[in-house]
Design a protein around this motif. Structure first.
Motif, PDB file in Angstrom:
ATOM      1  N   THR A 147     -22.531 -12.346   3.053  1.00 33.60           N
ATOM      2  CA  THR A 147     -23.862 -12.401   3.642  1.00 33.60           C
ATOM      3  C   THR A 147     -24.779 -13.297   2.809  1.00 33.60           C
ATOM      4  OG1 THR A 147     -23.641 -10.233   4.658  1.00 33.60           O
ATOM      5  CG2 THR A 147     -25.881 -11.007   4.294  1.00 33.60           C
TER       6      THR A 147
ATOM      7  N   GLN B  39     -26.693  -9.747  10.043  1.00 34.93           N
ATOM      8  CA  GLN B  39     -25.991  -8.475   9.960  1.00 34.93           C
ATOM      9  C   GLN B  39     -27.018  -7.358  10.103  1.00 34.93           C
ATOM     10  OE1 GLN B  39     -23.732  -7.880   6.353  1.00 34.93           O
ATOM     11  NE2 GLN B  39     -22.696  -6.112   7.207  1.00 34.93           N
TER      12      GLN B  39
ATOM     13  N   ASP C 239     -23.243 -13.216  11.300  1.00 31.79           N
ATOM     14  CA  ASP C 239     -22.799 -12.285  10.260  1.00 31.79           C
ATOM     15  C   ASP C 239     -22.357 -10.977  10.911  1.00 31.79           C
ATOM     16  OD1 ASP C 239     -22.279 -11.057   7.881  1.00 31.79           O
ATOM     17  OD2 ASP C 239     -24.334 -11.131   7.116  1.00 31.79           O
TER      18      ASP C 239
HETATM   19 MG   LIG Z   1     -22.510  -8.604   4.608  1.00 31.37          MG
END
Ligand SMILES: [Mg+2]
Ligand SMILES: Nc1ncnc2c1ncn2[C@@H]1O[C@H](COP(=O)(O)OP(=O)(O)OP(=O)(O)O)[C@@H](O)[C@H]1O
Ligand SMILES: Nc1ncnc2c1ncn2[C@@H]1O[C@H](COP(=O)(O)OP(=O)(O)O)[C@@H](O)[C@H]1O
Ligand code: SF4
Ligand SMILES: [Mg+2]
Lengths: 306, 347
Positions: free
Chosen positions: B58, B111, B191
């Protein structure tokens, strides 16, 4: 046989889009099942996105009231009627939520959650005892208090957060854990360590787990029984291995057929048999139907011929 | 050759280091989440990034997406895009430059879908906030465009009137994918976009992202820890371990002829239906990025480690066409899975 949890003909209807709209969503329709107190088990709920899994979990936790039907834990309505009962219920039925990013307040340090759980449910006052309880729970999930202390949710990765959430749930030693997609954010290796942890909780500590997941492989690996949900309805229910090895309901079959495999890695295969999709989609909105039992013990939803 | 690569590549990352630099009560702490990554992404390809949780996936793509905020900073290196609107190095671009490319050229599916969806705004409002200006549409025309796009994602038009908390996790995730693709950007960064979805919808969403990608000829950088998604989605896969790219190659090779022991492990650790055998878990725990191991960062957990691994950092070297690995013993790495016998036959 005494019953730990009994879900009796439960439905939940939501109004969507606030006051302006009269549209309603039947998030859960007539769900029934029960868990026995003597035989701890991992009871898995699999199903479509939006099929009502989280709603069902929230009703079991007493966070949402069923529109119709009832849910009892050890013979009493979930949630508890008095403040004392409510505390006892909350200690006994612990949640692990779906999205670790949503489960934690971004402005609150992770260890504060564990600390307040330890103080509230274990009644611990002494600092060292509290820290020992926290560290023990964190060690069970492969973390440690030293690593977590002082950290905010955004300073941890998704997998770390989810492990911390499970550690928090374990603090009061609950007989029932409601784990809503506890492994969806973690990699395969960690995923196996978390499902093995759930298995160990069942086998070694007698904890029952309601395990909500999209991952059929881990469901097969750890569950005793499972239900498969589609659009608010249970479409198949039974022994996990019996059902997953040979699913009968068209939606269950579609689910199994949609699991991505690595056997053709690199070929870019993402197609699903359109007939299977069409049939499952049609049944999602088909009226009523009922669960009928099969010789192997499973229940399958069948519909009136149209 | 250099000239060809230039046209081929839309993104060139060189020597990128990005750290979280914090200070708690006077004690400085540094998390080296991205530590010297060099790679390129081509036009019209899907590049998959895999790695265990907290390895820095990330963090890496936050830099690619120009979405980093203090205390996360680029410490060294460059991140150059070659967009149709002109080149831009997002490692040191101004806010105005980023603003000009955001959504239209570069979009980012974060995410944790809730982070982009404002909890007190209806979904339709959020679409207006993000996409009305880049699309240059308003009112009815805008709504029609959004609704037809949502249809492709199997979302009813009703969701536009809903608040985020009224949708299930899966529906919210599709909404964020809708936001990121409605302006048809050249470069899409995602993500864990399908992590919260059921397997049926997951497959549909992956197909959708790939259709959008192919139709527009755009590039996608796709992060997930789920190797079975990469197997079916990516043209090339890169593996991140402890903030570094440790292996990169064409998808098929990564699965059946990996040249790094960590990749071999990742591929073999996938559980399957019908299988209740305990899979070998990797010994030890993920390394701390505040104090990463010396030499090869994988050495404390590596079954092939030798003394040299503890002291010398293996370079990321090309070992086959398009295939790079950072391992002193890459020639000794054995694949732990083999291609399916009935390869090419669909049941
Ligand atoms: Mg992540
Ligand atoms: N607070 C709410 N208000 C209105 N509708 C809601 C609310 N919570 C859930 N719903 C609706 O109820 C249905 C079931 O949602 P739920 O979150 O239980 O699904 P789920 O099975 O957990 O899905 P996922 O796999 O995506 O997490 C969905 O149609 C959702 O939009
Ligand atoms: N905002 C932040 N502040 C400090 N550290 C962070 C922050 N976000 C992530 N980290 C740390 O950076 C490392 C990489 O995390 P991340 O990029 O989220 O990993 P992944 O996406 O691979 O799971 C982890 O050690 C994590 O704890
Ligand atoms: S360099 Fe050494 S420790 Fe690192 S992956 Fe290769 S063999 Fe293992
Ligand atoms: Mg859910």
């Amino acid at each position: 046989m005494t019953t730990l949890l009994n879900v009796d003909n439960v439905s939940k209807t939501f109004a969507m889009g606030g006051l302006l709209s009269r549209k309603t969503t039947a998030a859960v329709q007539n769900a029934s099942f029960s868990l026995a107190a003597e035989t701890p088990e991992i009871f898995t709920i699999i199903g479509e996105s939006g099929s009502g899994k989280t709603t069902l979990a929230r009703m079991i936790l007493g966070l949402e009231t069923p529109t119709t039907g009832s849910i009892t834990f050890r013979g009493k309505p979930v949630g508890g009627a008095t403040k004392v009962e409510r505390m006892a219920f909350m200690a006994a039925v612990q949640p692990v939520f779906q999205n670790p990013f949503e489960a934690f307040n971004p402005l609150k340090q992770i260890d504060r959650y564990l600390e307040s759980t330890a103080r509230t449910f274990l009644g611990l006052k002494d600092r060292t005892a509290v820290e020992r309880a926290m560290d023990e729970a964190l060690q069970t999930v492969g973390l440690s208090l030293a690593e977590v202390k002082g950290r905010y949710p955004h300073e941890m990765s998704g997998g770390q957060l989810q492990r911390a959430a499970i550690a928090r749930a374990l603090i009061p030693n609950p007989p029932l854990l409601i784990a809503d997609e506890p492994v969806s954010m973690v990699d395969a290796s960690l995923r196996m360590s978390i499902v093995n942890l759930l298995k160990a909780l069942r086998d070694d500590f007698g904890v029952s787990v309601i395990y909500i997941t999209h991952d059929l492989a881990t469901a097969y690996y750890i569950s005793n029984r499972l239900i498969i949900m589609q659009r608010g309805r249970i479409v198949e229910m039974g022994d996990a291995r019996t059902v997953l090895e040979n699913p009968e309901h068209p939606y269950s079959r579609l689910l199994k057929a949609s699991v991505l495999s690595t056997e053709d890695a690199g070929d870019g295969k993402l197609a699903t048999n359109p007939d299977m999709v069409a049939l499952a989609t049609r049944l999602a909105t088909a009226p009523g139907g009922q669960l009928v039992s099969r010789p192997d013990g499973r229940l399958v939803r069948v519909y009136e011929p149209v | 050759m250099a000239q060809d690569n230039k046209r081929r590549d839309i993104l060139t990352v060189e020597g990128l280091k990005a750290y979280y630099q914090m200070s708690y009560f006077g004690v400085d702490r540094e998390v080296r989440a991205v530590d010297d990554i060099t790679m390129t992404v081509r036009r019209n390809e899907i590049y998959g990034i895999a790695g265990e949780s907290s390895s820095g996936k990330t963090s890496f793509i936050k830099v690619l997406a120009a979405a980093l905020r203090p205390p996360f900073r680029v410490v060294a290196g460059s991140v150059k895009y070659d967009f149709s609107s002109g080149p831009v190095d997002v490692a040191d671009a101004t806010d105005a430059q980023i603003e000009a490319i955001r959504w239209r050229h570069l979009s980012y599916i974060m995410q944790g879908s809730m982070s982009v969806l404002n909890p007190v705004r209806r979904i339709g409002r959020t679409f207006e906030d993000f996409a009305a200006r880049p699309l240059g549409l308003r009112g009815k025309a805008f709504e029609e465009r959004v609704v037809s796009h949502l249809e492709k994602l199997k979302l009813p038009a009703d969701v536009l009137r809903a608040y985020p908390h009224e949708l299930s996790g899966g529906m919210r995730q599709r909404v964020t994918i809708g936001l990121a693709t409605v302006c048809r950007p050249e470069f899409i960064i995602a993500d864990e976009p399908t992590t919260a979805l059921d397997v049926v919808v997951q497959k549909e969403v992956l197909s959708l992202i790939r259709d959008v990608q192919q139709e527009m000829g755009s590039s996608v950088v796709f992060v997930t820890h789920d190797m079975s998604v990469h197997a079916n989605m990516a043209d090339r896969v890169g593996i991140i371990y402890a903030g570094r790219l440790v292996e990169e190659g064409p998808t098929r090779q990564m699965f059946f002829a990996p040249k790094h022991p960590y990749t071999a492990h990742l591929v073999a650790s996938l559980p399957r239906i019908g299988d209740t055998t305990q899979r070998p878990a990797l010994e030890g725990r993920p390394p701390s990025l505040a104090a990463p191991p010396s030499g090869c960062r994988f050495h404390p957990r590596c079954p092939l480690a030798i003394d040299k691994c503890k002291t010398d950092v293996p370079p990321l070297q090309t070992v086959a066409p398009d295939h790079r690995t950072a391992c002193w013993r890459w020639q000794d790495v054995q694949p732990l899975v083999s291609p399916h016998a009935a390869h090419g036959v669909m049941a």
